[in-house]
Design a protein around this motif. Sequence first.
Motif, mmCIF file in Angstrom:
data_model
loop_
_atom_site.group_PDB
_atom_site.id
_atom_site.type_symbol
_atom_site.label_atom_id
_atom_site.label_comp_id
_atom_site.label_asym_id
_atom_site.label_seq_id
_atom_site.Cartn_x
_atom_site.Cartn_y
_atom_site.Cartn_z
ATOM 1 N N ALA A 71 -12.633 -5.802 -17.837
ATOM 2 C CA ALA A 71 -13.573 -4.692 -17.751
ATOM 3 C C ALA A 71 -13.945 -4.390 -16.304
ATOM 4 N N LYS A 72 -14.147 -5.442 -15.513
ATOM 5 C CA LYS A 72 -14.524 -5.255 -14.113
ATOM 6 C C LYS A 72 -13.422 -4.549 -13.329
ATOM 7 N N THR A 73 -12.189 -4.970 -13.544
ATOM 8 C CA THR A 73 -11.095 -4.332 -12.804
ATOM 9 C C THR A 73 -10.833 -2.912 -13.316
ATOM 10 N N ALA A 74 -11.060 -2.679 -14.615
ATOM 11 C CA ALA A 74 -10.938 -1.317 -15.148
ATOM 12 C C ALA A 74 -11.968 -0.403 -14.482
ATOM 13 N N GLU A 75 -13.169 -0.932 -14.274
ATOM 14 C CA GLU A 75 -14.213 -0.159 -13.598
ATOM 15 C C GLU A 75 -13.837 0.121 -12.146
ATOM 16 N N VAL A 76 -13.217 -0.844 -11.492
ATOM 17 C CA VAL A 76 -12.769 -0.647 -10.109
ATOM 18 C C VAL A 76 -11.725 0.471 -10.041
ATOM 19 N N VAL A 77 -10.758 0.455 -10.975
ATOM 20 C CA VAL A 77 -9.745 1.511 -11.016
ATOM 21 C C VAL A 77 -10.406 2.867 -11.268
ATOM 22 N N ALA A 78 -11.338 2.891 -12.214
ATOM 23 C CA ALA A 78 -12.040 4.139 -12.542
ATOM 24 C C ALA A 78 -12.755 4.702 -11.326
ATOM 25 N N ASN A 79 -13.440 3.831 -10.592
ATOM 26 C CA ASN A 79 -14.137 4.285 -9.390
ATOM 27 C C ASN A 79 -13.160 4.755 -8.315
ATOM 28 N N GLY A 80 -11.979 4.128 -8.277
ATOM 29 C CA GLY A 80 -10.954 4.556 -7.323
ATOM 30 C C GLY A 80 -10.506 5.984 -7.590
ATOM 31 N N TYR A 81 -10.228 6.280 -8.854
ATOM 32 C CA TYR A 81 -9.836 7.646 -9.217
ATOM 33 C C TYR A 81 -10.976 8.636 -8.977
ATOM 34 N N LEU A 82 -12.204 8.219 -9.278
ATOM 35 C CA LEU A 82 -13.352 9.102 -9.075
ATOM 36 C C LEU A 82 -13.548 9.408 -7.593
ATOM 37 N N THR A 83 -13.410 8.385 -6.754
ATOM 38 C CA THR A 83 -13.530 8.580 -5.313
ATOM 39 C C THR A 83 -12.462 9.540 -4.803
ATOM 40 N N MET A 84 -11.248 9.401 -5.313
ATOM 41 C CA MET A 84 -10.170 10.299 -4.901
ATOM 42 C C MET A 84 -10.465 11.734 -5.330
ATOM 43 N N ALA A 85 -10.983 11.901 -6.543
ATOM 44 C CA ALA A 85 -11.286 13.246 -7.050
ATOM 45 C C ALA A 85 -12.362 13.931 -6.217
ATOM 46 N N MET A 86 -13.315 13.142 -5.728
ATOM 47 C CA MET A 86 -14.440 13.708 -4.985
ATOM 48 C C MET A 86 -14.219 13.715 -3.475
ATOM 49 N N SER A 87 -13.064 13.218 -3.039
ATOM 50 C CA SER A 87 -12.806 13.045 -1.609
ATOM 51 C C SER A 87 -12.619 14.385 -0.898
ATOM 52 N N SER A 88 -12.997 14.391 0.372
ATOM 53 C CA SER A 88 -12.759 15.562 1.230
ATOM 54 C C SER A 88 -11.585 15.325 2.173
ATOM 55 N N ALA A 89 -10.789 14.267 1.882
ATOM 56 C CA ALA A 89 -9.640 13.951 2.738
ATOM 57 C C ALA A 89 -8.630 15.093 2.722
ATOM 58 N N LYS A 90 -7.923 15.250 3.812
ATOM 59 C CA LYS A 90 -6.933 16.322 3.952
ATOM 60 C C LYS A 90 -5.519 15.771 3.819
ATOM 61 N N PRO A 91 -4.582 16.545 3.238
ATOM 62 C CA PRO A 91 -4.828 17.841 2.598
ATOM 63 C C PRO A 91 -5.591 17.679 1.287
ATOM 64 N N ALA A 92 -6.381 18.662 0.950
ATOM 65 C CA ALA A 92 -7.227 18.590 -0.233
ATOM 66 C C ALA A 92 -6.387 18.574 -1.505
ATOM 67 N N LEU A 93 -6.905 17.918 -2.540
ATOM 68 C CA LEU A 93 -6.232 17.909 -3.832
ATOM 69 C C LEU A 93 -6.304 19.296 -4.469
ATOM 70 N N THR A 94 -5.288 19.628 -5.218
ATOM 71 C CA THR A 94 -5.331 20.871 -5.984
ATOM 72 C C THR A 94 -6.316 20.696 -7.136
ATOM 73 N N PRO A 95 -6.827 21.789 -7.715
ATOM 74 C CA PRO A 95 -7.730 21.667 -8.868
ATOM 75 C C PRO A 95 -7.131 20.850 -10.006
ATOM 76 N N ASP A 96 -5.829 21.018 -10.264
ATOM 77 C CA ASP A 96 -5.180 20.243 -11.324
ATOM 78 C C ASP A 96 -5.163 18.756 -10.986
ATOM 79 N N ALA A 97 -4.929 18.448 -9.715
ATOM 80 C CA ALA A 97 -4.902 17.047 -9.292
ATOM 81 C C ALA A 97 -6.292 16.419 -9.394
ATOM 82 N N VAL A 98 -7.317 17.197 -9.073
ATOM 83 C CA VAL A 98 -8.696 16.715 -9.210
ATOM 84 C C VAL A 98 -8.997 16.413 -10.674
ATOM 85 N N GLU A 99 -8.604 17.334 -11.560
ATOM 86 C CA GLU A 99 -8.842 17.110 -12.989
ATOM 87 C C GLU A 99 -8.076 15.889 -13.484
ATOM 88 N N ASP A 100 -6.834 15.720 -13.041
ATOM 89 C CA ASP A 100 -6.050 14.551 -13.441
ATOM 90 C C ASP A 100 -6.730 13.259 -13.002
#
Length: 250
Positions: A71-100
């Motif tokens: 469960a702990k590592t699943a939460e870590v993975v989940a937070n990793g994807y969430l951080t990527m979705a909310m990131s302002s890193a360049k180049p920016a993710l496409t809307p579809d990539a954010v949703e994925d």
Amino acid sequence: MTSKIYGDDADELISVYTDMGKAEQMGAGGGGGVGAEETSSSHSHEKAIEHFLHAHSIASANHPGSSSETAKTAEVVANGYLTMAMSSAKPALTPDAVEDALRSSETYFTEAADIFLLEKGINHPDTIRVTEQLAKINIKLKDFEAAKKYAKTVLESKIEVYGDMSDETATSQQTLGTICLSQANFEEAHKLLKKAQHTLTQLLGPNAKRVKDIEKMIVIIEQSPQMRDKLSKEKHLHNRPAFSNNFKVK
């Protein structure tokens, strides 16, 4: 070097891969450079998630079924994807990539929530935390029905754990009220936000920013036609003289 010491799937590697992923995330957040530095930053989140997934794979293999480690590592993975979705890193993710990324985050938060619920119960802080994240993700995905379901569960748990007059409970009331507002459920939103406003006023004072922000939302709700009519009727009933059944018998 560590894998040579412990083997390719030793429990000791879980923390190693997790730390490697966190280091990659820190690299993704820094920079501000151009060219190769920008490209490196944009791919750091992907590398971080690779490390997190590796840690989760080891935890799942070594602790089959429902386990806190999985469960702990699943939460870590989940937070990793969430951080990527909310990131302002360049180049920016496409809307579809954010949703994925948000969908992937939801999947792993759900896995963690299911295990924590089974292992620790609905009112445990770990269960509350990941369920709260599921509500927030579904708000971002504009799935307000799912968000409302998770937010109501969190609110009920927080009332049990922290009581009515707590910052934690008020925060969840505000979240659930915001979701109801998004669904144009003005009456329920008004009730929840008024409760949050009352609690936070008692805890933080009437001039606190959070209190003022909620007050602005309440004003918007009270200016809606359906709430304006409802509040007007309630005020009329409140001001109406009390009925008296005293009368004289001749």
